[in-house]
Design a protein around this motif. Sequence first.
Motif, PDB file in Angstrom:
ATOM      1  N   UNK A 107       0.841  -1.193   0.000  1.00  0.00           N
ATOM      2  CA  UNK A 107       0.000   0.000   0.000  1.00  0.00           C
ATOM      3  C   UNK A 107       0.872   1.237   0.000  1.00  0.00           C
ATOM      4  N   UNK A 108       0.502   2.217  -0.781  1.00  0.00           N
ATOM      5  CA  UNK A 108       1.229   3.467  -0.881  1.00  0.00           C
ATOM      6  C   UNK A 108       1.024   4.259   0.395  1.00  0.00           C
ATOM      7  N   UNK A 109       2.123   4.737   0.948  1.00  0.00           N
ATOM      8  CA  UNK A 109       2.025   5.544   2.159  1.00  0.00           C
ATOM      9  C   UNK A 109       2.395   6.976   1.833  1.00  0.00           C
ATOM     10  N   UNK A 110       1.453   7.868   2.058  1.00  0.00           N
ATOM     11  CA  UNK A 110       1.725   9.277   1.808  1.00  0.00           C
ATOM     12  C   UNK A 110       2.508   9.865   2.956  1.00  0.00           C
ATOM     13  N   UNK A 111       3.578  10.544   2.633  1.00  0.00           N
ATOM     14  CA  UNK A 111       4.351  11.239   3.637  1.00  0.00           C
ATOM     15  C   UNK A 111       3.975  12.698   3.572  1.00  0.00           C
ATOM     16  N   UNK A 112       4.082  13.378   4.686  1.00  0.00           N
ATOM     17  CA  UNK A 112       3.646  14.759   4.796  1.00  0.00           C
ATOM     18  C   UNK A 112       4.375  15.751   3.921  1.00  0.00           C
ATOM     19  N   UNK A 113       5.476  15.364   3.311  1.00  0.00           N
ATOM     20  CA  UNK A 113       6.273  16.287   2.505  1.00  0.00           C
ATOM     21  C   UNK A 113       5.517  16.681   1.236  1.00  0.00           C
ATOM     22  N   UNK A 130       6.570  17.750  -1.539  1.00  0.00           N
ATOM     23  CA  UNK A 130       7.225  17.262  -2.753  1.00  0.00           C
ATOM     24  C   UNK A 130       6.709  15.882  -3.138  1.00  0.00           C
ATOM     25  N   UNK A 131       6.366  15.072  -2.146  1.00  0.00           N
ATOM     26  CA  UNK A 131       5.874  13.720  -2.412  1.00  0.00           C
ATOM     27  C   UNK A 131       4.482  13.729  -3.025  1.00  0.00           C
ATOM     28  N   UNK A 132       3.798  14.839  -2.949  1.00  0.00           N
ATOM     29  CA  UNK A 132       2.435  14.927  -3.468  1.00  0.00           C
ATOM     30  C   UNK A 132       2.384  15.502  -4.873  1.00  0.00           C
ATOM     31  N   UNK A 133       3.525  15.906  -5.416  1.00  0.00           N
ATOM     32  CA  UNK A 133       3.543  16.489  -6.752  1.00  0.00           C
ATOM     33  C   UNK A 133       3.028  15.513  -7.802  1.00  0.00           C
TER      34      UNK A 133
END
Length: 112
Positions: free
Chosen positions: A1-7, A9-12
Amino acid sequence: MLKGEGCPKNMLSIRDALEALEGRWKLLILFALASGPKRFKQLSKEVLGITDKTLSKELKSLEGNKLVQRAVYDTFPPTVEYSITAHGKSLEKVLEELHYWGLTHRKEIIGK
């Protein structure tokens, strides 16, 4: 499962994907084209509720994002056909999962 990190840049990548697929119609158009090339009127009939003006606009946007290609054939009158590109085909698994999730969601919410 993909884990979103709060950064941020990771959401671009998520933002880029959402911008390419934003709106009510683009995923439905891609889903219709996943079964093979279609002419404009075929797409207009398959994507229920879309106006010709909106379909034209969305197809141009999908072309710009290299998800759909437009082929014009030298006939009279000219024949225009739309198909999903190799880049667009990379979304087939996502579309399939979204389709199945939608079926489950419909049963959960509507009970049908």
